[in-house]
Design an enzyme around this catalytic site. Structure first.
Site, PDB file in Angstrom:
ATOM      1  N   ARG A  21      -8.523  -1.620  28.642  1.00 22.49           N
ATOM      2  CA  ARG A  21      -8.653  -3.028  28.237  1.00 22.49           C
ATOM      3  C   ARG A  21      -9.961  -3.605  28.757  1.00 22.49           C
ATOM      4  NH1 ARG A  21      -2.973  -5.610  30.052  1.00 22.49           N
ATOM      5  NH2 ARG A  21      -4.428  -7.193  30.751  1.00 22.49           N
ATOM      6  N   LYS A  50       4.354  -5.069  36.483  1.00 25.39           N
ATOM      7  CA  LYS A  50       5.313  -5.994  35.856  1.00 25.39           C
ATOM      8  C   LYS A  50       5.703  -5.512  34.463  1.00 25.39           C
ATOM      9  CE  LYS A  50       2.483  -9.483  35.950  1.00 25.39           C
ATOM     10  NZ  LYS A  50       1.315  -8.819  36.574  1.00 25.39           N
ATOM     11  N   ARG A  89      -5.485   2.270  34.043  1.00 20.19           N
ATOM     12  CA  ARG A  89      -4.535   1.844  33.003  1.00 20.19           C
ATOM     13  C   ARG A  89      -5.121   2.104  31.622  1.00 20.19           C
ATOM     14  NH1 ARG A  89      -1.682  -3.914  33.201  1.00 20.19           N
ATOM     15  NH2 ARG A  89      -3.790  -4.744  33.404  1.00 20.19           N
ATOM     16  N   ARG A 113      -9.717 -11.611  38.265  1.00 18.39           N
ATOM     17  CA  ARG A 113      -8.299 -11.788  37.958  1.00 18.39           C
ATOM     18  C   ARG A 113      -7.477 -11.840  39.239  1.00 18.39           C
ATOM     19  NH1 ARG A 113      -6.639  -7.362  33.836  1.00 18.39           N
ATOM     20  NH2 ARG A 113      -4.765  -8.630  33.627  1.00 18.39           N
ATOM     21  N   ARG A 171       2.432 -18.297  34.998  1.00 15.65           N
ATOM     22  CA  ARG A 171       1.333 -17.905  35.880  1.00 15.65           C
ATOM     23  C   ARG A 171       0.800 -19.100  36.663  1.00 15.65           C
ATOM     24  NH1 ARG A 171      -0.366 -13.107  32.728  1.00 15.65           N
ATOM     25  NH2 ARG A 171      -1.743 -11.825  33.995  1.00 15.65           N
TER      26      ARG A 171
HETATM   27  P1  ADP Z   1       1.074  -5.440  35.029  1.00 14.15           P
HETATM   28  O1  ADP Z   1       1.945  -5.635  33.823  1.00 14.15           O
HETATM   29  O2  ADP Z   1       1.688  -6.005  36.284  1.00 14.15           O
HETATM   30  O3  ADP Z   1      -0.333  -5.908  34.824  1.00 14.15           O
HETATM   31  P2  ADP Z   1       1.319  -2.578  34.401  1.00 14.15           P
HETATM   32  O4  ADP Z   1       2.799  -2.410  34.257  1.00 14.15           O
HETATM   33  O5  ADP Z   1       0.513  -2.563  33.152  1.00 14.15           O
HETATM   34  O6  ADP Z   1       0.970  -3.874  35.307  1.00 14.15           O
HETATM   35  O7  ADP Z   1       0.803  -1.432  35.408  1.00 14.15           O
HETATM   36  C1  ADP Z   1      -0.586  -1.300  35.732  1.00 14.15           C
HETATM   37  C2  ADP Z   1      -0.973   0.185  35.742  1.00 14.15           C
HETATM   38  O8  ADP Z   1      -0.348   0.846  36.847  1.00 14.15           O
HETATM   39  C3  ADP Z   1      -0.527   0.933  34.486  1.00 14.15           C
HETATM   40  O9  ADP Z   1      -1.510   1.893  34.175  1.00 14.15           O
HETATM   41  C4  ADP Z   1       0.799   1.594  34.903  1.00 14.15           C
HETATM   42  O10 ADP Z   1       1.043   2.794  34.171  1.00 14.15           O
HETATM   43  C5  ADP Z   1       0.562   1.876  36.391  1.00 14.15           C
HETATM   44  N1  ADP Z   1       1.786   1.709  37.201  1.00 14.15           N
HETATM   45  C6  ADP Z   1       2.792   0.812  37.027  1.00 14.15           C
HETATM   46  N2  ADP Z   1       3.733   0.933  37.999  1.00 14.15           N
HETATM   47  C7  ADP Z   1       3.289   1.943  38.815  1.00 14.15           C
HETATM   48  C8  ADP Z   1       3.803   2.555  40.014  1.00 14.15           C
HETATM   49  N3  ADP Z   1       4.960   2.151  40.567  1.00 14.15           N
HETATM   50  N4  ADP Z   1       3.076   3.551  40.572  1.00 14.15           N
HETATM   51  C9  ADP Z   1       1.887   3.961  40.028  1.00 14.15           C
HETATM   52  N5  ADP Z   1       1.357   3.436  38.901  1.00 14.15           N
HETATM   53  C10 ADP Z   1       2.043   2.430  38.300  1.00 14.15           C
HETATM   54  P1  AMP Z   2      -1.638  -9.704  31.145  1.00 16.42           P
HETATM   55  O1  AMP Z   2      -1.477  -8.847  29.946  1.00 16.42           O
HETATM   56  O2  AMP Z   2      -0.348 -10.326  31.587  1.00 16.42           O
HETATM   57  O3  AMP Z   2      -2.341  -8.999  32.283  1.00 16.42           O
HETATM   58  O4  AMP Z   2      -2.575 -10.937  30.710  1.00 16.42           O
HETATM   59  C1  AMP Z   2      -3.915 -10.728  30.298  1.00 16.42           C
HETATM   60  C2  AMP Z   2      -4.654 -12.058  30.260  1.00 16.42           C
HETATM   61  O5  AMP Z   2      -4.029 -12.945  29.300  1.00 16.42           O
HETATM   62  C3  AMP Z   2      -4.673 -12.847  31.558  1.00 16.42           C
HETATM   63  O6  AMP Z   2      -5.699 -12.412  32.447  1.00 16.42           O
HETATM   64  C4  AMP Z   2      -4.918 -14.278  31.036  1.00 16.42           C
HETATM   65  O7  AMP Z   2      -6.260 -14.467  30.664  1.00 16.42           O
HETATM   66  C5  AMP Z   2      -4.073 -14.293  29.758  1.00 16.42           C
HETATM   67  N1  AMP Z   2      -2.679 -14.730  30.033  1.00 16.42           N
HETATM   68  C6  AMP Z   2      -1.538 -13.995  29.890  1.00 16.42           C
HETATM   69  N2  AMP Z   2      -0.467 -14.708  30.242  1.00 16.42           N
HETATM   70  C7  AMP Z   2      -0.921 -15.928  30.647  1.00 16.42           C
HETATM   71  C8  AMP Z   2      -0.320 -17.119  31.161  1.00 16.42           C
HETATM   72  N3  AMP Z   2       1.016 -17.206  31.350  1.00 16.42           N
HETATM   73  N4  AMP Z   2      -1.106 -18.185  31.437  1.00 16.42           N
HETATM   74  C9  AMP Z   2      -2.431 -18.127  31.253  1.00 16.42           C
HETATM   75  N5  AMP Z   2      -3.093 -17.046  30.801  1.00 16.42           N
HETATM   76  C10 AMP Z   2      -2.348 -15.949  30.495  1.00 16.42           C
END
Ligand code: ADP
Ligand code: AMP
Length: 214
Positions: free
Chosen positions: A160, A13, A127, A171, A88
């Site tokens: 992270r 995302k 990541r 999660r 969420r």
């Molecule tokens: P989210 O925001 O949904 O938690 P991220 O955008 O941070 O996910 O992506 C999670 C991990 O996967 C990151 O390390 C990112 O670089 C990698 N990633 C994102 N999209 C792809 C893809 N299409 N193919 C492979 N790796 C990806």
């Molecule tokens: P993210 O960076 O989107 O993966 O979010 C990391 C963490 O932040 C999540 O696992 C939750 O603990 C908290 N968080 C982020 N966005 C929300 C949301 N909209 N509602 C509740 N918790 C959130």
């Protein structure tokens, strides 16, 4: 254009939201980034959010909604935004819809980045995040130019705390229980679009752009 990104943690995302924000010149708003910024700066909000985040739980709706509504009320959001990680829960989506309704507005698209759970664990373990600017990399799929250093700001890249395998499991469970129902919610609102998030980053992006501009 107002866009909501849906999908499991690690589905991509944030990666796609940043690319969309660049393309359309609108802000990328990640509630997770806002919480991490507050944690890094030791604010009261950060301290409260951290207790939930470290356990892989959601931060309570009341707090999260307040942060989000403050952010989208800012001037730079007038022409739209990409929301990443919000809503969420159904109550979060309802509050957002209610606020938009007051100004006769609504979410244009909810983009569901679909990735099966099996792929998620590998994505999250690899990541690496820059805690200074929020940029995200992957040790295999999206490498920085120099190991451990952010291309964008030179900051240090870290795993992270909540991307450790034990937390990823909770999660994912929280996602299926509390966030996945939003897919139905936005489907009923007629704005849901689903893309195959297992494809290469650029292919996923092209699919999303085709949907938004189609
Ligand atoms: P989210 O925001 O949904 O938690 P991220 O955008 O941070 O996910 O992506 C999670 C991990 O996967 C990151 O390390 C990112 O670089 C990698 N990633 C994102 N999209 C792809 C893809 N299409 N193919 C492979 N790796 C990806
Ligand atoms: P993210 O960076 O989107 O993966 O979010 C990391 C963490 O932040 C999540 O696992 C939750 O603990 C908290 N968080 C982020 N966005 C929300 C949301 N909209 N509602 C509740 N918790 C959130």
């Amino acid at each position: 254009m107002k866009i909501v990104m849906l999908g499991a943690p690690g589905a991509g995302k944030g990666t796609q939201a940043k690319m969309l924000a660049d393309r359309y010149g609108i802000p990328h708003i990640s509630t997770g980034d806002i919480f991490r910024y507050n944690i890094k700066n030791g604010t009261a909000l950060g301290m409260e959010a951290k207790t939930y985040m470290d356990q892989g739980k959601l931060v309570p709706d009341e707090l999260t909604v307040r942060i989000l509504l403050d952010r989208v009320a800012k001037e730079d959001c007038r022409d739209g935004y990409v929301l990443d990680g919000f809503p969420r829960t159904i109550p979060q989506a309802e509050v957002l819809a209610g606020e938009l309704d007051k100004i006769s507005d609504r979410i244009d698209f909810a983009v569901n980045v679909d990735v099966p759970d099996e792929n998620i664990v590998r994505r999250m373990g690899g990541r690496r995040a820059c805690l200074s600017c929020g940029a995200t990399y992957h040790v295999e799929y999206a490498k920085p130019a120099a190991d451990g250093i952010c291309d964008r700001c030179g900051g240090e890249l870290v795993l992270r705390d909540d991307d450790r395998p034990e937390t990823v499991k909770s999660r994912l469970a929280v996602y299926h229980e509390q966030t996945q129902p939003l897919i139905d919610y936005y489907e009923k609102a007629g704005v849901l679009r689903t893309v195959d998030g297992t494809q290469d980053i650029q292919v996923v992006f092209d699919d999303i752009v085709r949907i938004l501009e189609g």
